[in-house]
Design a protein around this motif. Structure first.
Motif, PDB file in Angstrom:
ATOM      1  N   GLU A  27       2.137   1.746  -3.477  1.00 44.58           N
ATOM      2  CA  GLU A  27       1.092   2.276  -4.354  1.00 44.58           C
ATOM      3  C   GLU A  27       0.822   3.748  -4.049  1.00 44.58           C
ATOM      4  O   GLU A  27       0.644   4.556  -4.975  1.00 44.58           O
ATOM      5  CB  GLU A  27      -0.188   1.457  -4.174  1.00 44.58           C
ATOM      6  CG  GLU A  27      -1.274   1.795  -5.188  1.00 44.58           C
ATOM      7  CD  GLU A  27      -2.462   0.868  -5.088  1.00 44.58           C
ATOM      8  OE1 GLU A  27      -3.416   1.040  -5.874  1.00 44.58           O
ATOM      9  OE2 GLU A  27      -2.425  -0.039  -4.228  1.00 44.58           O
ATOM     10  N   ALA A  40       0.829  -1.203   0.000  1.00 44.48           N
ATOM     11  CA  ALA A  40       0.000   0.000   0.000  1.00 44.48           C
ATOM     12  C   ALA A  40       0.866   1.257   0.000  1.00 44.48           C
ATOM     13  O   ALA A  40       0.557   2.244  -0.684  1.00 44.48           O
ATOM     14  CB  ALA A  40      -0.928  -0.007   1.212  1.00 44.48           C
ATOM     15  N   LYS A  83       3.448   5.813  -5.539  1.00 42.39           N
ATOM     16  CA  LYS A  83       3.250   5.957  -6.985  1.00 42.39           C
ATOM     17  C   LYS A  83       2.186   7.004  -7.273  1.00 42.39           C
ATOM     18  O   LYS A  83       2.331   7.840  -8.175  1.00 42.39           O
ATOM     19  CB  LYS A  83       2.854   4.615  -7.598  1.00 42.39           C
ATOM     20  CG  LYS A  83       2.733   4.645  -9.119  1.00 42.39           C
ATOM     21  CD  LYS A  83       2.393   3.293  -9.668  1.00 42.39           C
ATOM     22  CE  LYS A  83       2.350   3.314 -11.188  1.00 42.39           C
ATOM     23  NZ  LYS A  83       1.388   4.309 -11.696  1.00 42.39           N
ATOM     24  N   TRP A  84       1.091   6.972  -6.485  1.00 45.23           N
ATOM     25  CA  TRP A  84       0.049   7.984  -6.669  1.00 45.23           C
ATOM     26  C   TRP A  84       0.597   9.387  -6.413  1.00 45.23           C
ATOM     27  O   TRP A  84       0.291  10.333  -7.148  1.00 45.23           O
ATOM     28  CB  TRP A  84      -1.122   7.708  -5.720  1.00 45.23           C
ATOM     29  CG  TRP A  84      -1.940   6.512  -6.095  1.00 45.23           C
ATOM     30  CD1 TRP A  84      -1.877   5.801  -7.251  1.00 45.23           C
ATOM     31  CD2 TRP A  84      -2.935   5.871  -5.282  1.00 45.23           C
ATOM     32  NE1 TRP A  84      -2.760   4.749  -7.227  1.00 45.23           N
ATOM     33  CE2 TRP A  84      -3.429   4.782  -6.038  1.00 45.23           C
ATOM     34  CE3 TRP A  84      -3.447   6.112  -4.014  1.00 45.23           C
ATOM     35  CZ2 TRP A  84      -4.422   3.939  -5.549  1.00 45.23           C
ATOM     36  CZ3 TRP A  84      -4.435   5.282  -3.528  1.00 45.23           C
ATOM     37  CH2 TRP A  84      -4.923   4.207  -4.287  1.00 45.23           C
TER      38      TRP A  84
END
Length: 307
Positions: A238, A235, A241-242
C-alpha cells in the motif's frame, strides 16, 4: 546424535542376510503387495523423475546380464553378489511445512550429483512422513554401485591401502558425515532445519509437559509472526502504491506548472509587444505632429533682412 537427512544403500541381485535385493527394493518401491507388508495402506508411488521402478528393474537386469568381466581365464558374467544398484532415501519430518521447497531442492541436488546415472526419483506418502526414493544405475563398466556410495568407497579405499577394519569404519563414518553436511548446506539450511538435533535425555512428565508447552508457544509465535509478516507486506504494498500515486501527482503538478508558466510567458510577451507597438505608434505620431508645427512656424515667422 545428528539427524540423518538422507540414507544410502547399495544392493545386488543376490539377496543379502535380510533378504533384500535389487528385485525386492524395486518391488517395495512399486508397492507390490509381497514387498510392502510394513505399509498398512499402500499407495502407488508418484514419479518425479525418470522411470517407474519396474522400468528401472528391467533396464538394470538387461544391462547386468549383458556385462562380461575380463579375467585371467577369459570373460565371465557379472557376479550375482556384485552391488549394482544405489538407492537414496530422503525423508521430510516437518509435517508439510516447506515441503514443496524441500522436494524441489532435493530433486535438483540428486540430479546435480548423479546426472544421467539417476534413473528414477519417486515420492511415497503412505508412511508416517513423506519421503523420496532415488535409484541410481552406475555407468561404471562393471556396474560397481559401491563406488557411488561415499562411505563404502572411503572404507574400500582405506582397506585397499592397508588400513584396519576399524579404521575403515571410521573412514566410512567421516565420509557419510561429509555427505550429510553437504546435503544439509545445499538443501536443508535455507529451510531452517537444524543440522544437529536435540540429544535424547530423561525427563519427568512435568518437564516434558513444560517443553511441550514451550514448543506449542513457539509454533503459535511462528504463526503470529507469519501473520504479522503478511500485514507488513500488505502495508508495504500500500505504501508503494501511495508513493507511486504521489510521484504521478508530482509529475502532473510539474506539467501543470510548466504549462501555466508557458501560457503566462506567452501572455506577457504578447502584452509587451502590444505595448511597444503602441509606444512606437505614439512616437511616430508625435514626431509627425512636431514636423507639422515646425513647418507652420516657418510660414508665419517674419522674414529677416527684407527691404
Amino acid at each position: 546424535m545428528s539427524p540423518q537427512f538422507i540414507h544410502l544403500e547399495t544392493y545386488a541381485r543376490k539377496p543379502d542376510k535380510q533378504g533384500r535385493s535389487v528385485v525386492f527394493v524395486l518391488a517395495e518401491a512399486s508397492r507390490e503387495p509381497w514387498a510392502c507388508y510394513h505399509v498398512e495402506q499402500p499407495r502407488p508411488p508418484t514419479i518425479l523423475h525418470g522411470l517407474h521402478p519396474a522400468e528401472v528393474r528391467s533396464r538394470h537386469d538387461q544391462r547386468a546380464a549383458s556385462i562380461r568381466i575380463q579375467t585371467s581365464t577369459g570373460l565371465r558374467a557379472l557376479r550375482q553378489d556384485q552391488h549394482t544398484l544405489l538407492t537414496v532415501v530422503a525423508s521430510f519430518h516437518r509435517k508439510g511445512r516447506d515441503y514443496e521447497g524441500w522436494e524441489r531442492d532435493t530433486l535438483q541436488w540428486l540430479q546435480a550429483r548423479y546426472g544421467a546415472q539417476l534413473a528414477s526419483v519417486i515420492r511415497h506418502t503412505d508412511e508416517s512422513h513423506p519421503h523420496l526414493h532415488a535409484y541410481v544405475l552406475p555407468d561404471d563398466p562393471a556396474m560397481r554401485a559401491r563406488r557411488l556410495h561415499p562411505g563404502a568407497l572411503a572404507k574400500d579405499t582405506a582397506l585397499q591401502n592397508g588400513a584396519t577394519n576399524r579404521a575403515g569404519d571410521a573412514a566410512y563414518r567421516a565420509a557419510m558425515r561429509d555427505l550429510q553436511d553437504t546435503y544439509w548446506l545445499e538443501v536443508c539450511a535455507a529451510l531452517g532445519i537444524r543440522r544437529f538435533g536435540f540429544s535424547r535425555r530423561r525427563m519427568t512428565r512435568a518437564e516434558w509437559h513444560k517443553e511441550k508447552i514451550v514448543r506449542e508457544c513457539g509454533r503459535a509465535a511462528d504463526v503470529k509472526l507469519g501473520e504479522n509478516m503478511q500485514r507488513i507486506k500488505a502495508a508495504e504494498a500500500e505504501l508503494t502504491k501511495w508513493q507511486q500515486d504521489l510521484e504521478q501527482w508530482r509529475l502532473q503538478m510539474l506539467g501543470d506548472r510548466n504549462r501555466i508558466r508557458g501560457e503566462a510567458e506567452q501572455k506577457a510577451g504578447a502584452l509587451y509587444r502590444a505595448r511597444m507597438e503602441e509606444l512606437a505608434r505614439r512616437h511616430d505620431e508625435e514626431r509627425a505632429l512636431r514636423m507639422e508645427l515646425q513647418k507652420r512656424l516657418e510660414i508665419f515667422s517674419p522674414r529677416t533682412g527684407s527691404p
